[in-house]
Design an enzyme around this catalytic site. Sequence first.
Site, PDB file in Angstrom:
ATOM      1  N   SER A  46     -25.332 -10.513  24.255  1.00  0.00           N
ATOM      2  CA  SER A  46     -23.998 -11.122  24.055  1.00  0.00           C
ATOM      3  C   SER A  46     -22.883 -10.091  24.136  1.00  0.00           C
ATOM      4  CB  SER A  46     -23.934 -11.816  22.702  1.00  0.00           C
ATOM      5  OG  SER A  46     -24.867 -12.845  22.662  1.00  0.00           O
ATOM      6  N   GLN A  47     -21.697 -10.622  24.349  1.00  0.00           N
ATOM      7  CA  GLN A  47     -20.479  -9.804  24.370  1.00  0.00           C
ATOM      8  C   GLN A  47     -20.306  -9.141  22.994  1.00  0.00           C
ATOM      9  OE1 GLN A  47     -17.180 -12.430  24.789  1.00  0.00           O
ATOM     10  NE2 GLN A  47     -15.666 -10.810  24.969  1.00  0.00           N
TER      11      GLN A  47
END
Lengths: 250, 831
Positions: free
Chosen positions: A100-101
Amino acid sequence: MASFKLYQCWFFCGLFLIGLLTFFSHGAEAEPWLEMRKEMIRDIEYNVTETAHYIGKGRLNSEVMASMGNTPRHEFVPDNLRKLAYANRPLPIGYQQTISQPYIVALMTNLLESDRDDVVLEVGTGSGYQAAILAPLVKKIFTIEIIEPLASAAKKRLKRLGYSNVEVKNADGFYGWPEQAPFDRIIVTAAGGQIPPPLLKQLSNGGRMVIPVGSPFTVQYLLLIEKDHAGEITTRHILPVRFVPLTRRH
Amino acid sequence: MAYSSTSVPWPSLFLIGFSSLAYEVLLIRVFSILHWHHFAAMAIGLALLGHGASGAFIAVFRQWLLKRFHAVFIFNLFAFVLLAPVSFYITQIVQFNTLEMVWDIGQWWRLLIIEVVLMLPFFFAASAIGLSICFFQRRLSLIYGTELLGAGIGAITLILLLYSLSLINILAVIIFLGGMAGVLALVTGYPRTRRSMLMASISLMIVVVLCLSSTQWPKLEVAHYKALNHALQLPKTRIVYERSTPLGLITVLSSPTVALRMASGTSLNFQGEIPEQLGLFIDGESVGGIIKYAGDAESIEFLDASTGALPYQLVSEQSDVLIVGLGAGESLLQASIHKPGLVDVIEPNAQLITVFTDRFKVFSGVDYLMPYTHFNRADIRGWLKREARQYNLIQLQSLEGMNASVLSLREQHHFTKEALENYWQALSQDGVLSVTLWMDIPPRAAPRVVSMLYDMLSTHLNPALHIAVIRSWQTVTIVLSKSVLSDSDNQKIRAFCELYRFDLVYYPGIRPEEVNRFNQLQSPYYYQIISGLLDDDRRDSILEHYAFDLSPTLDDRPFFYHFLKVNHLADLMTLWRRGGEALLPQGYLILWVTLIQALLLSLLLIIFPLYWLKHRQVCDDSSKEFSPREQWRSAFYFMLIGLAFLMVELVMVERFTLFLSHPAITGATIIGSFLVFSGLGSLCSHRISRNYVLGFFLSETRFPWLIFACCVGYIIILPWVFETYSDVTIGIRVMISFSILSPLAFMMGMPFPMGLRYVYRHKGEAYLPWVWGINGCASVVSVNLATLLAVHFGFTIVLLLGAVLYLLSAFVLKTGPEKLRGQTRLKTTPY
């Protein structure tokens, strides 16, 4: 004899030089990661400020940010993407899955509001990065990954990096980990159209769960689920998130 | 030169018209599958841009090309055949991602590459036709008419083929027919020497081998961000059924190891099991899960724990239920739990019904539902008018896609004020209408439905007493009761929400402390807006000041998911990188981008050749050179008719969708009849001018008035025709549509060849490609412009505008030099 001493002298000088070079080359490798991580932290802080009206705060918990700043994200991405490891964006980790970011990782971790004594369930281990971020903040993490190669790779990686309070299992996260339930906190890192009832059951009273819901790769909402001490459940929409879709160029 | 001026390659012209239009319609389907519906306009635009570019190209290299007409003509045909599949696959190699356009400028370049690559086949097809017009100037009307005829029949055939062949196989058919155009040109063009026959035989063999190898061609790859691709990531997931239809590519997925669980907005209080499901996708987007059902109501209990089950609290058992859209069958199963008297399911896509009732008959347990269920392949509006039945419950769900921003340009005829009126009339005295939608933040879709209901009812009753709205963490359900909601009804609504921890949004007499309790938003947005919209004093202020457009959608402007207020666009853009990208209407913005691109390219393609022609003597006879004024006048004329044609055609497709009740049939009927009758109009245009009476009325300056009158007449009579003949069979409705459109389409086929003849007669063939290009460019702009205008002003205005543009074209001709005007009709006679 004299020549032998001279050889010895040269040998130790050589050893010293090699040691010196090794030391500095390590330093030279570590330095850019550190710089990039600092840059990533600045990006996260900027994102938090930009979305303050959604999340209701202008900055995240300092312990969460410290964990983000100390965790070597480059160890959790494929070798060919290491140079992008600290970019504030998700990256592919194989098997069509993503890490994920960083901003979303930090935000979700923050939303958990975990304590040192908490036992946490993570659904969707991926590369193990989210578990690594949580590891210094809680007592124990149980993490489930449905894709076997990812689960075994994450297990090895977390062990190699010294995360001793993380346990990885290869299974369908929908059913949770009933043997280890209840959990004080549950974090679901894979978006889905439904909130799995078994996870709600395994969430302890007073517990919190963070889950992205909605259509994957388009618009999703980060949902915070709270179970009060009487076992009643309420949900709170935090913010719309939009995961950057994967393309094969990465 | 091999060709004599009489040996026009008619079969080749017909086939290339057929193939290129079929390729265009195929691209519309392909873009819908790979990306989204709003790229349809782009596909049409590309084809027309190809026409524009070919005109510019021929204008510049005319003499060189005409000297080698035969070779160039054949080259163009085979270039189309080769580039059609190559471009098709290059677009898949270019990793264009529509969702990333918001933040990645690289995606704009990728879009441009795709546009240019896909334009090439159309460029070559159009060049073949354009060159023929220049070469056989005296037969230009017939050539243009033949091409249009081919295109019309191509459109109709392709839509029929979409029922039986896969998209790849259809591409093979198009390539084969395009190849046949080339082969026939080889056979008929030159004297039948051994060499030409050998070339024709080799070409035929290559084309046949190419087509037969279509089974080995790579499959279409749905974009990575679509739900289908995401579902395919699950281990051991496989496609168990796939079928192409004109209404979409239906895909059914099975996931044996990780169960698919699609249960939109199910209550968090529900702790039971969700039965096995098969994933159902249309054009790569999730429609839901086909639920395994063996007649055991307990196994599908979860369906009752969703907001969509609210209306069943208000109606009694043995009710007659109407379900709008089959979807994956969830609504039907939900109805079955409540022991209905009768369930009518209305679904326009017959193949979807087949999936449920035949292909997965055992899995879906349809036999358990059959005693009281009737599946009807129809459009809901037409069905209600034809059947005139009364129902206790009408259920609508719009949960097909969660990303409303990409749906902003999709026409939703079942979500207009007029459609709601139809539903209202079909409700029995104690009937309930239920609408379930995704919950969006800030609220848009649900408030718009409430706004439409208010608009519909406020003239004769108090809507606030008939409406209730609830929401879960994911879905919103609006119920409209025909009778006033009683205290007992309100009590049932409250109890239902309490049981499943759903939030009350509105019911008559709601108190502020009852809202936003279980599924909390930062503020009780839904309650604030919906209660405001139902309050006479606050409604206007909310509609005016809310950041999104909540005004009712009408049949004339059926863009239900278009919420943009232009004066708030700047505010939305400030949210660009602050989590607000989802609020931007992507389809709408892409339309603007393609319009700007089309304008720039069109200007380039018009001005460049003009500049070229200006600095060269293009005619042997210098007296035939265009003066600047004449140049502008000609350009303006062809631009006007290019803009007008597509505006009128687009509106007619839109209008007849409601009458013909089926998008595919509408497409085939309207596009087909427009092209076929326009082709006939073009073919007859030179004959008409020979006839003194017809020639008088259908002269260049008079018949645009007839087109104008026709368009205005249609605005007045079409509603009456649709109302009167809505209950006849589809075959008769198709015939009626053909009959109504034929005079208009026939006349619309004439201005272009008449204009070409006009230019040819006075200025020779030198300027023919240039005006041909201008017409193509104007058409590109028209496709995008007409949609934009329809979004803002409605389709009626677009139709009127098209009609006015035709009038202007007459005016442009009329203001020409007197001597030219005087000669117009008389000089046309030799052709």
